[in-house]
Scaffold this motif. Structure first.
Motif, short mmCIF file in Angstrom:
data_model
loop_
_atom_site.label_atom_id
_atom_site.label_comp_id
_atom_site.label_asym_id
_atom_site.label_seq_id
_atom_site.Cartn_x
_atom_site.Cartn_y
_atom_site.Cartn_z
N ASP A 142 -78.15 48.37 -54.33
CA ASP A 142 -79.03 49.06 -53.18
C ASP A 142 -79.65 48.32 -51.91
O ASP A 142 -80.46 48.59 -51.57
N TYR A 148 -73.91 49.69 -50.45
CA TYR A 148 -74.01 50.80 -49.89
C TYR A 148 -72.56 51.72 -50.22
O TYR A 148 -72.46 52.73 -50.34
N MET A 151 -71.91 52.53 -53.63
CA MET A 151 -72.60 53.57 -54.41
C MET A 151 -72.16 55.00 -53.64
O MET A 151 -71.99 55.99 -54.24
N GLU A 160 -81.06 58.12 -53.66
CA GLU A 160 -80.05 57.11 -53.15
C GLU A 160 -80.57 56.80 -51.67
O GLU A 160 -81.33 57.71 -51.01
N VAL A 164 -76.74 55.04 -47.98
CA VAL A 164 -75.65 55.39 -48.75
C VAL A 164 -75.12 56.88 -48.35
O VAL A 164 -74.01 56.96 -48.08
#
Length: 237
Positions: A142, A148, A151, A160, A164
């Motif tokens: 994160d 990013y 994810m 999120e 992202v």
């Protein structure tokens, strides 16, 4: 009886953990470690540190150098080569080409738990000044462009980070100073991979990062295409 078994399991786990801690300490030291260095690192007696290092040396995981320190052993190369060989083999020539085109370090990251881990990196041969870091570098998923991008390759999640969501919309992620102070990063997810993977560049130059976006996406797509199985040819007639 159960208590004795539990005690043995705890002892075994502690011994393994201590050995792995010692191995990682040698690998990450950059200059090797003496018995005294490792004893301080593990907070154990020198005799224990010596036995650990000798055991690792017996398996070829560390080697005793002429400087008196223990350094990473040759067998680590075999272990490293066994990790996602198809992905790394497909990615390496594309990473090299991209690094030389952009004049900055290019890395391949994969998702592991809640972290992004660099498993391959290539420094440019066309530039003398660039940011260098080591394979095995870990960053939180994160935080930073690589996390990013990784994810974004998964499904949307209610909690999120906004970066992202943006990365999923445009196909790449960017960040500034989130992992290295003052460094720009651009990353794009590689399709068709498990675990999730991404191509990441990092530079201190804003202009370099700006022009890298399309090329990072292209590199990630090329790696994904290289990983796709080639369909068999149909018989003539």
């Amino acid at each position: 009886m159960a208590g004795s078994a539990t005690g043995r399991a705890q002892t075994g786990s502690q011994t393994l953990a201590r050995g792995l801690h010692a191995l990682m300490a040698v690998v990450e030291s950059g200059r090797g470690m003496t018995v005294q260095d490792l004893a301080r690192e593990l907070d154990v007696h020198r005799s224990i540190a010596y036995r650990i290092l000798q055991t690792l040396a017996d398996f070829g995981l560390v080697a005793h150098g002429s400087d008196g320190a223990y350094h990473p052993g040759a067998r680590l190369a075999t272990l490293a080569g066994a990790y996602l060989p198809t992905l790394r083999e497909a990615a390496l020539p594309i990473l090299r080409e991209t690094a030389d085109e952009l004049g900055c370090t290019v890395a391949l990251f994969v998702a592991e738990g809640r972290e992004a881990v660099a498993i391959e990196l290539v420094e440019p041969t066309t530039a003398t000044h660039h940011i260098a870091f080591r394979s095995g570098m870990r960053t939180p998923l994160d935080r930073g462009a690589a996390g990013y991008a990784l994810m974004s390759a998964g499904g949307p999640a209610a909690d999120e980070p906004a970066q992202v969501t943006l990365a999923r919309e445009r196909g790449y992620a960017t960040s500034l100073g989130e992992v290295l102070v003052g460094a720009y990063a651009v990353a794009a997810p590689v399709p068709h991979t498990h675990p999730r993977a991404c191509v990441n560049i990092i530079t201190h130059r804003e202009d370099q990062a700006a022009v890298a976006e399309a090329q990072v996406v292209k590199a990630a797509q090329r790696i994904g295409q290289a990983l796709r199985p080639v369909p068999p040819e149909l018989p003539a007639g």
